[in-house]
Write a protein that holds these residues in place. Structure first.
Motif, PDB file in Angstrom:
ATOM      1  N   ASN A  13     -12.439 -43.076  18.977  1.00 45.56           N
ATOM      2  CA  ASN A  13     -13.321 -44.188  19.327  1.00 45.56           C
ATOM      3  C   ASN A  13     -12.589 -45.519  19.455  1.00 45.56           C
ATOM      4  O   ASN A  13     -13.210 -46.534  19.713  1.00 45.56           O
TER       5      ASN A  13
ATOM      6  N   ILE B  62     -14.886 -41.837  22.882  1.00 42.92           N
ATOM      7  CA  ILE B  62     -16.301 -41.732  22.520  1.00 42.92           C
ATOM      8  C   ILE B  62     -16.861 -43.042  21.986  1.00 42.92           C
ATOM      9  O   ILE B  62     -18.050 -43.128  21.686  1.00 42.92           O
TER      10      ILE B  62
ATOM     11  N   MET C 209     -25.179 -39.891  27.238  1.00 38.11           N
ATOM     12  CA  MET C 209     -24.767 -39.708  25.854  1.00 38.11           C
ATOM     13  C   MET C 209     -25.690 -40.509  24.952  1.00 38.11           C
ATOM     14  O   MET C 209     -26.182 -41.574  25.351  1.00 38.11           O
TER      15      MET C 209
ATOM     16  N   ARG D   3     -20.227 -33.681  19.492  1.00 42.22           N
ATOM     17  CA  ARG D   3     -19.086 -34.471  19.000  1.00 42.22           C
ATOM     18  C   ARG D   3     -19.061 -34.370  17.483  1.00 42.22           C
ATOM     19  O   ARG D   3     -19.841 -35.003  16.798  1.00 42.22           O
ATOM     20  N   LEU D   4     -18.167 -33.535  16.961  1.00 38.48           N
ATOM     21  CA  LEU D   4     -18.193 -33.227  15.538  1.00 38.48           C
ATOM     22  C   LEU D   4     -16.960 -33.759  14.830  1.00 38.48           C
ATOM     23  O   LEU D   4     -15.834 -33.407  15.173  1.00 38.48           O
ATOM     24  N   GLY D   5     -17.196 -34.614  13.831  1.00 42.12           N
ATOM     25  CA  GLY D   5     -16.101 -35.185  13.061  1.00 42.12           C
ATOM     26  C   GLY D   5     -15.995 -34.558  11.686  1.00 42.12           C
ATOM     27  O   GLY D   5     -15.198 -33.659  11.435  1.00 42.12           O
ATOM     28  N   ARG D   6     -16.854 -35.024  10.767  1.00 41.79           N
ATOM     29  CA  ARG D   6     -16.728 -34.599   9.364  1.00 41.79           C
ATOM     30  C   ARG D   6     -16.829 -33.099   9.167  1.00 41.79           C
ATOM     31  O   ARG D   6     -16.094 -32.527   8.366  1.00 41.79           O
TER      32      ARG D   6
ATOM     33  N   LYS E  91     -11.092 -39.304  14.815  1.00 44.08           N
ATOM     34  CA  LYS E  91     -10.885 -40.735  14.556  1.00 44.08           C
ATOM     35  C   LYS E  91     -10.490 -41.057  13.122  1.00 44.08           C
ATOM     36  O   LYS E  91      -9.865 -42.068  12.884  1.00 44.08           O
TER      37      LYS E  91
ATOM     38  N   MET F 106     -26.604 -41.338  20.424  1.00 50.04           N
ATOM     39  CA  MET F 106     -26.449 -41.081  19.002  1.00 50.04           C
ATOM     40  C   MET F 106     -27.826 -41.192  18.377  1.00 50.04           C
ATOM     41  O   MET F 106     -28.513 -42.189  18.569  1.00 50.04           O
TER      42      MET F 106
ATOM     43  N   MET G 116     -24.024 -34.520  16.334  1.00 47.46           N
ATOM     44  CA  MET G 116     -22.880 -34.806  15.477  1.00 47.46           C
ATOM     45  C   MET G 116     -22.975 -33.866  14.266  1.00 47.46           C
ATOM     46  O   MET G 116     -23.764 -32.935  14.271  1.00 47.46           O
ATOM     47  N   SER G 117     -22.161 -34.127  13.242  1.00 46.51           N
ATOM     48  CA  SER G 117     -22.082 -33.168  12.126  1.00 46.51           C
ATOM     49  C   SER G 117     -23.440 -32.821  11.520  1.00 46.51           C
ATOM     50  O   SER G 117     -23.670 -31.691  11.121  1.00 46.51           O
TER      51      SER G 117
ATOM     52  N   VAL H 119     -13.935 -34.705  16.682  1.00 47.66           N
ATOM     53  CA  VAL H 119     -13.736 -36.159  16.574  1.00 47.66           C
ATOM     54  C   VAL H 119     -12.679 -36.442  15.495  1.00 47.66           C
ATOM     55  O   VAL H 119     -12.917 -36.275  14.304  1.00 47.66           O
TER      56      VAL H 119
HETATM   57  C1  LIG Z   1     -17.665 -40.646  14.447  1.00 49.88           C
HETATM   58  C2  LIG Z   1     -18.428 -40.258  15.649  1.00 49.88           C
HETATM   59  C3  LIG Z   1     -18.881 -38.932  15.805  1.00 49.88           C
HETATM   60  C4  LIG Z   1     -18.693 -37.849  14.754  1.00 49.88           C
HETATM   61  O1  LIG Z   1     -19.532 -38.089  13.642  1.00 49.88           O
HETATM   62  P1  LIG Z   1     -19.677 -37.028  12.464  1.00 49.88           P
HETATM   63  O2  LIG Z   1     -20.974 -37.365  11.844  1.00 49.88           O
HETATM   64  O3  LIG Z   1     -18.502 -37.218  11.579  1.00 49.88           O
HETATM   65  O4  LIG Z   1     -19.694 -35.657  13.085  1.00 49.88           O
HETATM   66  C5  LIG Z   1     -19.555 -38.618  16.978  1.00 49.88           C
HETATM   67  N1  LIG Z   1     -19.770 -39.551  17.940  1.00 49.88           N
HETATM   68  C6  LIG Z   1     -19.363 -40.823  17.816  1.00 49.88           C
HETATM   69  C7  LIG Z   1     -19.637 -41.794  18.911  1.00 49.88           C
HETATM   70  C8  LIG Z   1     -18.674 -41.217  16.672  1.00 49.88           C
HETATM   71  O5  LIG Z   1     -18.280 -42.488  16.552  1.00 49.88           O
END
Ligand SMILES: *Cc1c(COP(=O)(O)O)cnc(C)c1O
Length: 245
Positions: free
Chosen positions: A62, A88, A176, A232-235, A41, A178, A216-217, A39
């Motif tokens: 996103n 996403i 999907m 879906r991995l961001g940080r 973003k 969260m 996620m992270s 991710v």
């Molecule tokens: C930002 C985001 C992520 C990633 O989140 P992290 O906690 O940084 O891994 C995953 N999915 C969605 C929908 C997001 O907005």
């Protein structure tokens, strides 16, 4: 990009893949069965290029404007068909046309209204010969019931599945969600509820619904243990300050 950052991205990737491997084996699968979406973003094009060098191929954005900016910026540098983006996040109807055909998968179809809007625009583009196939999408489900979260309440999805299924411009690949942050047990039960709902809907609708986008992270291992096919991995991918737990 600084060498140090490139190094961090590579090391993190090794750690992430090792942790994903261990978790995915607990569900009787292998790493080949799951996809990692990086991710991007919160980062810029240099960081995405470092991630491509490290081996990432699918990125998640996103916001449509940022997606466009990244695609334009990367288009002249990398071989774009081999690097793909997923949408996403929340998609406003006036941004659908800019997104269609440019993303591999839209993870965030959270209402019947949005599903209909994406489908009708995709169908029009298919008729015009501009789009080859229906847009692959996931249905976002608000499993945890938090008011701040988007997505279908499970009962609303049960009720609307027929209508969703009849939309010819979208190809519904799965679900999907969260999870709420901060509690791993709550997150895990949220992921298993998502899987149960998928299993139920697959039977009642006759659709295969193979994909589960969750994790996620902070909670991707729990998600993989519960059957996630896309994390879906961001940080954990991009943030040097993120604490790998
Ligand atoms: C930002 C985001 C992520 C990633 O989140 P992290 O906690 O940084 O891994 C995953 N999915 C969605 C929908 C997001 O907005």
């Amino acid at each position: 990009m600084h060498e140090q950052y490139a190094h961090m991205i590579c090391e993190r990737r090794e750690e992430i893949l090792a942790r994903m491997d261990a978790a995915v084996r607990m569900s009787g699968r292998t790493l080949d069965d799951v996809e990692l979406v990086a991710v991007s973003k919160t980062v810029g094009i240099p960081e995405v290029l470092a991630a491509i060098d490290a081996g990432y191929r699918t990125f998640g954005e996103n916001r449509p404007q940022e997606l466009m900016r990244k695609l334009e910026g990367l288009g002249s540098i990398v071989d774009l068909p081999s690097v793909r983006f997923d949408m996403i996040g929340n998609l406003q109807t006036n941004k659908i046309n800019a997104t269609l055909g440019r993303v591999k998968l839209i993870h965030s179809i959270g209402s019947l209204h949005l599903a209909e809007a994406v489908s009708s625009r995709a169908a029009r583009r298919m008729e015009a010969g501009e789009l080859k196939a229906p847009q692959p999408v996931l249905i976002e489900v608000n499993v945890s019931g938090e008011e701040t979260k988007g997505g279908f309440a499970p009962n609303d999805l049960r009720r609307h599945m027929d209508q969703l299924q009849n939309l010819c411009g979208i190809d519904i690949r799965g679900l999907m969600t969260m999870a709420p942050r901060g509690n791993k047990d709550v997150a895990r039960s949220c992921f298993s509820d998502l899987r149960d709902l998928r299993d139920e809907l697959a039977v009642s609708s006759g659709l295969a619904l193979p994909e589960l986008s969750c994790g996620m992270s902070e909670d991707f291992e729990a998600a993989l243990v519960e059957g996630s096919t896309i994390v879906r991995l961001g940080r954990v991918v991009f943030d040097p300050m993120f604490e790998v737990l």
